[in-house]
Design a protein around this motif. Structure first.
Motif, mmCIF file in Angstrom:
data_model
loop_
_atom_site.group_PDB
_atom_site.id
_atom_site.type_symbol
_atom_site.label_atom_id
_atom_site.label_comp_id
_atom_site.label_asym_id
_atom_site.label_seq_id
_atom_site.Cartn_x
_atom_site.Cartn_y
_atom_site.Cartn_z
ATOM 1 N N GLY A 23 0.825 -1.205 0.000
ATOM 2 C CA GLY A 23 0.000 0.000 0.000
ATOM 3 C C GLY A 23 0.860 1.256 0.000
ATOM 4 O O GLY A 23 2.094 1.214 -0.077
ATOM 5 N N GLU A 24 0.202 2.391 0.120
ATOM 6 C CA GLU A 24 0.918 3.664 0.107
ATOM 7 C C GLU A 24 1.724 3.806 1.397
ATOM 8 O O GLU A 24 1.190 3.681 2.493
ATOM 9 C CB GLU A 24 -0.080 4.819 -0.017
ATOM 10 N N PRO A 25 3.050 4.055 1.314
ATOM 11 C CA PRO A 25 3.875 4.161 2.531
ATOM 12 C C PRO A 25 3.501 5.400 3.340
ATOM 13 O O PRO A 25 3.228 6.470 2.781
ATOM 14 C CB PRO A 25 5.296 4.254 1.987
ATOM 15 N N LYS A 26 3.505 5.245 4.670
ATOM 16 C CA LYS A 26 3.173 6.356 5.555
ATOM 17 C C LYS A 26 4.398 6.977 6.208
ATOM 18 O O LYS A 26 4.348 8.133 6.635
ATOM 19 C CB LYS A 26 2.201 5.876 6.636
ATOM 20 N N THR A 27 5.481 6.220 6.299
ATOM 21 C CA THR A 27 6.706 6.721 6.922
ATOM 22 C C THR A 27 7.911 6.289 6.095
ATOM 23 O O THR A 27 7.808 5.406 5.228
ATOM 24 C CB THR A 27 6.872 6.173 8.354
ATOM 25 N N VAL A 28 9.034 6.910 6.376
ATOM 26 C CA VAL A 28 10.278 6.495 5.722
ATOM 27 C C VAL A 28 10.628 5.068 6.111
ATOM 28 O O VAL A 28 11.132 4.287 5.302
ATOM 29 C CB VAL A 28 11.417 7.465 6.111
ATOM 30 N N GLY A 29 10.320 4.682 7.366
ATOM 31 C CA GLY A 29 10.593 3.319 7.808
ATOM 32 C C GLY A 29 9.860 2.282 6.986
ATOM 33 O O GLY A 29 10.390 1.193 6.730
ATOM 34 N N ASP A 30 8.620 2.596 6.552
ATOM 35 C CA ASP A 30 7.881 1.657 5.701
ATOM 36 C C ASP A 30 8.645 1.382 4.415
ATOM 37 O O ASP A 30 8.774 0.223 3.977
ATOM 38 C CB ASP A 30 6.495 2.226 5.379
ATOM 39 N N LEU A 31 9.155 2.447 3.784
ATOM 40 C CA LEU A 31 9.873 2.269 2.522
ATOM 41 C C LEU A 31 11.183 1.506 2.723
ATOM 42 O O LEU A 31 11.540 0.634 1.919
ATOM 43 C CB LEU A 31 10.157 3.635 1.889
ATOM 44 N N ILE A 32 11.907 1.842 3.776
ATOM 45 C CA ILE A 32 13.196 1.168 4.006
ATOM 46 C C ILE A 32 12.984 -0.322 4.264
ATOM 47 O O ILE A 32 13.745 -1.170 3.756
ATOM 48 C CB ILE A 32 13.942 1.836 5.176
ATOM 49 N N ASN A 33 11.953 -0.685 5.011
ATOM 50 C CA ASN A 33 11.694 -2.097 5.277
ATOM 51 C C ASN A 33 11.210 -2.819 4.020
ATOM 52 O O ASN A 33 11.541 -3.998 3.818
ATOM 53 C CB ASN A 33 10.674 -2.244 6.406
ATOM 54 N N ARG A 34 10.467 -2.130 3.182
ATOM 55 C CA ARG A 34 10.070 -2.737 1.912
ATOM 56 C C ARG A 34 11.282 -2.937 1.013
ATOM 57 O O ARG A 34 11.396 -3.942 0.306
ATOM 58 C CB ARG A 34 9.009 -1.861 1.233
ATOM 59 N N LEU A 35 12.213 -1.974 1.037
ATOM 60 C CA LEU A 35 13.446 -2.127 0.266
ATOM 61 C C LEU A 35 14.256 -3.316 0.783
ATOM 62 O O LEU A 35 14.790 -4.105 -0.008
ATOM 63 C CB LEU A 35 14.279 -0.847 0.360
ATOM 64 N N ASP A 72 11.439 4.028 12.922
ATOM 65 C CA ASP A 72 11.584 3.695 11.504
ATOM 66 C C ASP A 72 12.728 2.723 11.234
ATOM 67 O O ASP A 72 13.221 2.630 10.107
ATOM 68 C CB ASP A 72 11.806 4.973 10.675
ATOM 69 N N GLY A 73 13.184 1.998 12.239
ATOM 70 C CA GLY A 73 14.281 1.057 12.042
ATOM 71 C C GLY A 73 13.830 -0.205 11.334
ATOM 72 O O GLY A 73 12.636 -0.412 11.049
ATOM 73 N N LEU A 74 14.788 -1.080 11.033
ATOM 74 C CA LEU A 74 14.478 -2.349 10.374
ATOM 75 C C LEU A 74 13.674 -3.236 11.318
ATOM 76 O O LEU A 74 14.017 -3.390 12.490
ATOM 77 C CB LEU A 74 15.768 -3.050 9.942
ATOM 78 N N ARG A 75 12.606 -3.852 10.808
ATOM 79 C CA ARG A 75 11.684 -4.611 11.652
ATOM 80 C C ARG A 75 11.920 -6.116 11.591
ATOM 81 O O ARG A 75 11.258 -6.864 12.320
ATOM 82 C CB ARG A 75 10.245 -4.299 11.238
ATOM 83 N N ALA A 76 12.784 -6.575 10.723
ATOM 84 C CA ALA A 76 13.056 -8.013 10.661
ATOM 85 C C ALA A 76 13.668 -8.463 11.986
ATOM 86 O O ALA A 76 14.654 -7.888 12.453
ATOM 87 C CB ALA A 76 13.995 -8.329 9.501
#
Length: 785
Positions: free
Chosen positions: A331-343, A402-406
């Protein structure tokens, strides 16, 4: 250096009779677990507990339990245990203190780390302060509690019970003895799926098999204050990982059973990721001129780089890591952390399906790199992606959310070269002592420009004259005034640290001392007292002296014709028989191509009297060396006589009584007569220094003969295994250089360690020390025939 209980007689006399008997029975086990400093603390702790006046059972339990604690987590916690017991004596009974001692080995083994054990003592302090009636039943059930709970879970379980039954003493007993429904309910709530201590051994074997190297793991109290836990992290080549993991359910309670990731798989994923950082990262990156957003993106790309290199070797790691990433959300990212984790997820996937242009750009840049060997790739891609991210309307990057969630990924502190911590500076501060400057100067420079003529050997800069420097007022040389003979330039050697599996560069300093001269009458008396041994050696010596040219008959290709064999061959031909074609003979020069170094252990323990006799171990070593030297001199083998002892890693004393090419004369004998024992036994450095002389010899066979009365030890080393592993490493290094190392040990308990250092066939333990002068020459002749 063997450590005897009699060396601590003053402390031993302060203990009651039963405690002394228990201590004597447990001494061998304690001596293997503790260093000499640790043994001193161990005995002082027993004496302090005895003076506490809480019963002899407490002292006996302490003596029996502490070696097990030390084997599990090290001896540094021993003062903390004793201080804790002393401080708690006014708050509880001697029986409870005894129970704390008795359960300490269990807690140490289950926690597996000294910092966690100290926090465990803090938990016991909370118990004594808030629920003292519950401490005994809790300790009686400690095995069950630590099997199911982490240290953080135990602390919360204790706090819940202490608050709930603050004024109900009977309720405290029921709760902490696990007889209350509340206790079982809170226990079930706090229990973790997989504890680190249950899988540590399997993880170590697994990492060794996967990566071909020893990778060290230490637990951290990941949920000590919160249920979220700590991310894994790497510090000084050691992986620190949470002490427990729950099974991972990516969809929460709705997760199908086949998608649940067990705790052991989370551990494997985490340690493999950290191991990939250790294996594939050669140098850290610089964080200068970078903002937090750029650093976060670079970390995500760097994680992908090391994981990609690992997957090339172990393809199944991809699926193991992907299973621990949060479910894909396009979906549409809401934070920079969303994009970084998707990357991060897209870079790991083999065929990424993320439609976001920024993520697709990051994948394209990463896949375009053909060489991922350097982490500079991550820096370049991260900076470019950070620039493109500035064009997307999103809230500012927040490092806390916004850190990595893995779940398996570390905190990436090892990626960066921090301004506060530089590995090179740390090496120089700890491993590489500042190199001392030594200059050879003229007399006029010494007179006119020297700042401090009485500076010590540890000065930053030392000026050296080739001739003695006389002081006019005193009428003496500086060396005479200071009472020290001049020494050679210091030589620095590396030392092997078995815990981190690395050489500590320039860690040990060997300083050569000039041997003193003694009375020749002492050597003459040794020869006179050992005349029967010398007469028995005479025949053996003559049989080993090279006899010039040796004629070898009955060879097909030789130097000249063997007339007798040729005549027999012609007779066979005339009689129609097959002749023997071996009708030549060859001349062989009979030479002993051998160089021998005898290295003597001159530590303080060599001054001990031989049991039942008036002479010392050093006296026997001197007598044996004199007889062996006389035999070597008659045989004609080139040999050298050196000795060593040590006063810490910065001062390994080394003495050269006789060098190769130097005659065995009265000067050498006088040096042997003045030989004295002192300090400790840092064997690895002495072996490496002795090998530096052996390597210069032209002979094809080189033997280093070590005579010692104890195991490697030194006053600045608390781990008894450390110098043993370094000595073993030194022997292996000498073996690679073609030097055979053989040890003659005078320690009756040496079988426990000397075979691991020198090899099962390269040592002899002399049970009857008084036979050393007779055995040493015989042993040498048997080795070199």
């Amino acid at each position: 250096m063997a450590i005897h209980l009699e060396d601590y007689q003053e402390l031993l006399d302060d203990l009651p009779g039963e405690s002394q008997e228990v201590l004597r029975a447990a001494w061998n086990e304690a001596a293997r677990a503790f260093s000499s400093r640790g043994l001193d603390n161990y005995l002082k702790g027993a004496v302090a507990l005895h003076h506490l006046g809480r019963g002899e059972e407490l002292v006996v339990t302490y003596i029996q339990a502490m070696p097990e604690v030390v084997r599990a987590i090290g001896e540094d916690v021993l003062p903390d245990v004793v201080n804790f017991l002393l401080s708690m004596a006014s708050k509880t009974s001697g029986q409870v203190l005894t129970l704390i001692c008795a359960t300490a080995p269990l807690a140490a083994e289950r926690l597996g780390d000294e910092s966690l054990f100290r926090n465990y003592l803090n938990v016991l302090s909370i118990m004594l302060a808030q629920a003292p009636r519950g401490l005994r039943p809790m300790l009686e059930n400690l095995d069950r509690l630590l099997t199911q709970l982490t240290l953080g879970g135990l602390r919360r379980w204790v706090q819940w019970g202490a608050q709930a039954y603050k004024s109900d003493f009977d309720g405290q007993v029921r709760y902490f003895s696990l007889q209350s429904p509340d206790a079982l309910a809170v226990l079930q709530q706090e229990r973790k799926g997989t504890l680190f201590v249950d899988v540590q051994r399997r993880l170590n074997i697994y990492l060794r098999a996967m990566w071909g190297r020893d990778i060290f793991l230490r637990p951290t109290a990941g949920d000590y204050e919160s249920r979220e836990g700590l991310k894994p992290y790497i510090e000084r080549y050691v992986i620190h990982i949470a002490d427990a993991y729950d099974d991972y359910r990516p969809l929460g309670e709705a997760t199908p059973p086949e998608q649940v990731v067990p705790g052991i798989e989370i551990y494997r994923a985490a340690v493999n990721h950290c191991a990939a950082h250790l294996v594939f990262t050669k140098t850290p990156l610089s964080m200068q001129m970078l903002n937090t957003t750029q650093m976060a993106i670079i970390e995500a790309v760097e994680d992908a780089r090391v994981e990609t290199l690992a997957i090339r070797q172990f393809p199944n790691m991809r699926e193991a890591w992907l299973a621990l990433h949060p479910p894909a959300d396009y979906g549409e990212p809401k934070t920079v952390g969303d994009l970084i984790n998707r990357l991060a997820r897209a870079l790991l996937e083999q065929n990424p399906a993320d439609p976001h242009p920024w993520v697709q750009k990051g994948v394209a840049l990463f896949r375009a790199e053909t060489d991922l060997a350097s982490n500079q790739v991550s820096w370049n891609i991260g900076v470019e992606l950070a620039h493109l991210l500035g064009q997307i309307p999103l809230p500012e990057y927040n490092p806390r959310t916004d850190g990595l969630r893995a779940l398996y990924r570390d905190d990436n502190r090892t990626v960066w070269e921090s301004e506060e911590y530089s590995e090179q500076e740390a090496l120089e501060a700890t491993w590489q002592r500042q190199q001392q400057v030594r200059k050879k100067v003229s007399v006029m420079e010494m007179v006119n420009e020297v700042d401090n003529e009485l500076a010590g050997d540890d000065a930053q800069e030392i000026w050296v004259l080739e001739t003695p420097f006389w002081l006019d007022q005193e009428g003496k040389t500086i060396n005479e005034l200071e009472g020290r003979e001049p020494i050679a330039d210091p030589v620095h050697y590396h030392e092997w640290d078995y815990q981190i599996q690395l050489d500590r560069p320039n860690w040990v300093t060997v300083l050569e001392r000039r041997p003193k001269l003694g009375e020749l009458e002492l050597i003459e008396k040794i020869v006179e007292d050992n005349k029967p041994v010398i007469s028995r050696l005479k025949f053996l010596i003559e049989s080993m002296i090279p006899q010039g040219m040796q004629r070898i008959r009955r060879v097909e290709d030789g130097d000249e014709l063997d007339i007798n064999a040729a005549v027999r061959a012609m007779i066979d031909i005339r009689m129609g028989r097959q002749p023997d074609t071996r009708i030549m003979m060859r001349y062989k020069r009979n030479l002993r191509d051998l160089a021998v170094m005898v290295l003597l252990d001159m530590s303080e323990s060599s001054n001990d009297k031989v049991r039942g006799h008036d002479y010392t171990v050093l006296d026997l070593t001197r007598a044996a060396t004199v007889l062996l030297s006389d035999a070597l001199d008659r045989i004609g083998d080139p040999f050298a006589l050196h000795g060593f002892c040590s006063d810490g890693r910065h001062d390994v004393h080394y003495y050269r009584f006789k060098d190769f090419g130097q005659p065995y004369n009265d000067v050498v004998k006088a040096r042997l007569a003045a030989m004295q024992g002192g300090y400790s036994t840092r064997m690895g450095a002495a072996l490496r220094h002795a090998a530096s002389f052996l390597k210069q010899q032209p002979q094809s066979k080189k033997i280093l003969f070590v005579i010692t009365d104890g195991e490697p030890a030194d006053n600045d080393v608390r781990d008894p295994q450390y110098l043993r592993f370094d000595a073993k490493r030194a022997v292996e290094e000498l073996q690679r250089d073609g030097i055979v190392t053989y040890c003659l040990s005078l320690d009756p308990h040496a079988d426990q360690y000397v075979s691991r250092i020198f090899g099962v066939k390269n040592f002899t333990v002399l049970d009857h020390v008084e036979r050393l002068p007779e055995k040493l020459p015989m042993l040498y002749m048997g080795l070199t025939r």
